[in-house]
Scaffold this active site. Structure first.
Site, mmCIF file in Angstrom:
data_model
loop_
_atom_site.group_PDB
_atom_site.id
_atom_site.type_symbol
_atom_site.label_atom_id
_atom_site.label_comp_id
_atom_site.label_asym_id
_atom_site.label_seq_id
_atom_site.Cartn_x
_atom_site.Cartn_y
_atom_site.Cartn_z
ATOM 1 N N GLU A 184 0.888 -1.173 0.000
ATOM 2 C CA GLU A 184 0.000 0.000 0.000
ATOM 3 C C GLU A 184 0.920 1.216 0.000
ATOM 4 O O GLU A 184 1.460 1.585 1.043
ATOM 5 C CB GLU A 184 -0.863 0.019 1.262
ATOM 6 C CG GLU A 184 -1.805 -1.155 1.408
ATOM 7 C CD GLU A 184 -3.085 -0.989 0.616
ATOM 8 O OE1 GLU A 184 -3.267 0.070 -0.023
ATOM 9 O OE2 GLU A 184 -3.894 -1.917 0.618
ATOM 10 N N CYS A 209 -2.182 9.111 2.259
ATOM 11 C CA CYS A 209 -1.804 8.522 0.966
ATOM 12 C C CYS A 209 -2.803 8.906 -0.117
ATOM 13 O O CYS A 209 -2.430 9.258 -1.230
ATOM 14 C CB CYS A 209 -1.713 7.017 1.098
ATOM 15 S SG CYS A 209 -3.151 6.276 1.872
HETATM 16 P P1 NAP Z 1 8.267 5.261 4.634
HETATM 17 O O1 NAP Z 1 9.465 6.071 4.877
HETATM 18 O O2 NAP Z 1 8.254 4.330 3.504
HETATM 19 O O3 NAP Z 1 7.991 4.474 5.996
HETATM 20 C C1 NAP Z 1 6.966 3.539 6.127
HETATM 21 C C2 NAP Z 1 7.462 2.356 6.955
HETATM 22 O O4 NAP Z 1 8.434 1.646 6.209
HETATM 23 C C3 NAP Z 1 8.163 2.784 8.240
HETATM 24 O O5 NAP Z 1 7.898 1.828 9.239
HETATM 25 C C4 NAP Z 1 9.630 2.750 7.839
HETATM 26 O O6 NAP Z 1 10.500 2.625 8.920
HETATM 27 C C5 NAP Z 1 9.635 1.523 6.977
HETATM 28 N N1 NAP Z 1 10.726 1.411 6.026
HETATM 29 C C6 NAP Z 1 11.149 2.333 5.121
HETATM 30 N N2 NAP Z 1 12.142 1.830 4.361
HETATM 31 C C7 NAP Z 1 12.357 0.550 4.798
HETATM 32 C C8 NAP Z 1 13.268 -0.485 4.422
HETATM 33 N N3 NAP Z 1 14.141 -0.334 3.444
HETATM 34 N N4 NAP Z 1 13.188 -1.651 5.090
HETATM 35 C C9 NAP Z 1 12.307 -1.829 6.078
HETATM 36 N N5 NAP Z 1 11.424 -0.889 6.489
HETATM 37 C C10 NAP Z 1 11.454 0.285 5.851
HETATM 38 O O7 NAP Z 1 6.977 6.103 4.467
HETATM 39 P P2 NAP Z 1 6.638 7.482 5.103
HETATM 40 O O8 NAP Z 1 7.219 8.525 4.255
HETATM 41 O O9 NAP Z 1 6.939 7.481 6.558
HETATM 42 O O10 NAP Z 1 5.034 7.391 4.946
HETATM 43 C C11 NAP Z 1 4.359 8.025 4.012
HETATM 44 C C12 NAP Z 1 4.168 7.212 2.739
HETATM 45 O O11 NAP Z 1 3.264 6.137 2.988
HETATM 46 C C13 NAP Z 1 3.530 8.061 1.676
HETATM 47 O O12 NAP Z 1 4.093 7.807 0.420
HETATM 48 C C14 NAP Z 1 2.081 7.632 1.724
HETATM 49 O O13 NAP Z 1 1.368 7.922 0.547
HETATM 50 C C15 NAP Z 1 2.222 6.177 2.038
HETATM 51 N N6 NAP Z 1 0.976 5.621 2.612
HETATM 52 C C16 NAP Z 1 0.231 4.773 1.865
HETATM 53 C C17 NAP Z 1 -0.964 4.263 2.353
HETATM 54 C C18 NAP Z 1 -1.814 3.312 1.554
HETATM 55 O O14 NAP Z 1 -2.677 2.657 2.108
HETATM 56 N N7 NAP Z 1 -1.612 3.200 0.241
HETATM 57 C C19 NAP Z 1 -1.395 4.632 3.630
HETATM 58 C C20 NAP Z 1 -0.620 5.508 4.376
HETATM 59 C C21 NAP Z 1 0.572 5.992 3.840
HETATM 60 P P3 NAP Z 1 11.211 3.925 9.566
HETATM 61 O O15 NAP Z 1 10.128 4.833 10.012
HETATM 62 O O16 NAP Z 1 11.989 3.337 10.699
HETATM 63 O O17 NAP Z 1 12.065 4.532 8.503
#
Ligand code: NAP
Length: 460
Positions: A228, A262
């Site tokens: 997602e 998102c």
């Molecule tokens: P993010 O940086 O990708 O973080 C999301 C989660 O992934 C966090 O727990 C993060 O850990 C972890 N993570 C990131 N890179 C990783 C890796 N290489 N290995 C393991 N874990 C990893 O996302 P964000 O910027 O905080 O959140 C916003 C994004 O989420 C936006 O793009 C938004 O559109 C999307 N989103 C999508 C939905 C949906 O249902 N489609 C819903 C909500 C949000 P850390 O925090 O420790 O880095």
């Protein structure tokens, strides 16, 4: 970096947590596997007792859960309360319907009988984002626990207290140790979890970059995953739109949760006939917002989740302007403590400008004028993302026709009522694959097994 809880309203460090050791991680995985061996055999009614109790506890302690979330990631308190209640509703929904969703489905072969049955598969690893610290967890915990799977969960680095509170919620509700385990782990440890043979599936909600990395690792291990990811949803205003309805939804659709959703409305694609009127009213409404402490009910705009998120968003706006976009309003940090950004409108965004394709995860409006319905649809589809979108028109049949032609996983006509426990949620293209919520969310990590029976003579 270790997990840090920082109040984005004033930048003060609330608490920090070290990563688990590898030995602690091994213990957690072993406990999850042991738990699965008994949890999978429980009757639906027994699992429902725990999940329903967790729902009831959320509903009974809305304010405690909400305040923690407001402190850690800056969601306005009224929105945080709404999220806590909704998370409870999701848990209750799956407690009630899981058995029916996973009941054997009878098939009709020409010879003999056949049915599909659903059985749990094991430990599922979930990686979750901070923007909905409880709702994201409820979206996986409700269906997966009811399906008989168990969860190990890596929550985002900035919401460790919410992550711990949700694990405690399930234990308080009577979940056995190992049914739901919060993991305070690094990316490298997350890879180890994905590689571990006890883990049978991976569900991530987050950015495209995180999705690429985690999905690739799951793929190397031939493990099923759901993704997602981000979005850049179009808010399409047709020439016959009722602006009295569209403008308030535009403000909500862009600014709810500080613009950090998102499926928020991110690209406003407006037909020429109503563009000036729409833009003037939208801008006036954004100017009227009152930034302030998200704990204060009177604030109508809170901070971004972290200082890093603010710095990144400001840099994106600068790059957009350097790339030729016009800054119609905002674009700067708000002159007060905390990570606050001015509501911002960018216009004249041409293809080739990074802003044309990137996701703005905060209070930044990308505004486009179009001359026709076809041009609106083409522009909406000219995106690497495909999460959601909306259409605004007085003619609902026309709205549905336009909705059918937009390439996304979800479309809304004259509303932005995004999420309901019973409605499947998810996207296509770089917005990911798989669905959460509704009758589909519970099917993602179960074994759909065909059983064919009846005496069939061997071919000679
Ligand atoms: P993010 O940086 O990708 O973080 C999301 C989660 O992934 C966090 O727990 C993060 O850990 C972890 N993570 C990131 N890179 C990783 C890796 N290489 N290995 C393991 N874990 C990893 O996302 P964000 O910027 O905080 O959140 C916003 C994004 O989420 C936006 O793009 C938004 O559109 C999307 N989103 C999508 C939905 C949906 O249902 N489609 C819903 C909500 C949000 P850390 O925090 O420790 O880095």
């Amino acid at each position: 970096m270790a997990y840090q809880s920082i109040n984005p309203n004033d930048g003060k460090l609330l608490q920090s947590f070290e990563h688990m050791s590898n030995a602690q991680l091994e213990q957690a995985l072993a406990a999850a596997e042991t738990c699965f061996q008994t949890w999978k055999h429980k009757r639906y009614a027994e699992r429902a007792l725990v999940v329903k109790k967790a729902a009831a506890l959320l509903h009974a302690h809305v304010d405690d859960f909400a305040r923690l979330e407001t402190l850690e990631m800056g969601k306005r308190i009224a929105e945080a309360r709404g999220e806590v209640r909704f998370s409870g509703d999701i848990l209750a929904y799956y407690a009630q319907h899981a058995e029916a969703f996973l009941a054997p489905a009878h098939l009709h072969p020409k010879v003999g009988q056949a049915h599909m049955e659903s059985s749990p598969t094991g430990v599922i690893f979930c990686v979750e984002p901070w923007n909905f610290p409880y709702y994201q967890l409820a979206r996986v915990a409700g269906p997966q626990l009811m399906a008989g799977n168990v969860l190990v969960v890596k929550h985002a680095g900035c919401v460790p207290q919410c992550a711990i509170a949700f694990e405690k919620l399930l234990l308080d509700a009577g979940a056995p140790v190992g049914a739901y385990t919060n993991l305070l782990i690094s990316y490298e440890q997350a890879d180890r979890v994905i590689d571990d043979p006890r883990v049978k599936g991976v569900a991530l909600t987050g950015s495209v970059a995180a999705g690429r990395s985690v999905a690739a690792r799951a793929g190397q291990n031939l493990k099923k995953s759901t993704m997602e990811l981000g979005g850049s949803d179009a808010f399409i205003v047709l020439d016959d739109a009722d602006l009295d309805k569209a403008v308030p939804w535009a403000v909500w659709g862009r600014m709810y949760n500080g613009g950090q959703t998102c499926c928020a409305a991110k690209r406003f694609i407006v037909m020429e006939a109503v563009a000036d009127k729409f833009l003037a009213r939208f801008k006036a409404a954004l100017e009227a917002l009152k930034p302030g402490d998200p704990m204060d009910e009177k604030s109508t705009q809170g901070p971004l989740s972290t200082e890093a998120a603010l710095v990144q968003l400001l840099a994106q706006v600068d790059a957009a302007v350097k790339g030729g976009a016009t800054l119609l309003m905002g674009g700067k940090r708000i002159d007060r403590p905390g990570s606050f950004m001015q509501p911002t409108i960018l216009t004249d965004i041409q293809p080739g400008n990074p802003a044309f394709r990137d996701e703005f995860f905060g209070p930044v409006v990308s505004f486009f004028r179009v001359r026709s319905e076809d041009e609106a649809i083409a522009l909406a589809n000219d995106s690497d993302f495909g999460l959601g979108g909306s259409v605004w028109t007085k003619d609902e049949a026309r709205g549905k026709r336009v909705a059918s032609r937009v390439d996304t996983g979800m479309m809304f006509v004259n509303n932005l009522d995004w999420a309901d426990a019973e409605l499947p949620f998810g996207g296509i293209k770089n917005s990911g694959y798989g669905r959460e919520l509704g009758h589909m969310g519970i099917q993602e990590f179960v074994n759909k097994k065909l059983v064919r029976s009846g005496p069939v003579a061997a071919p000679v």
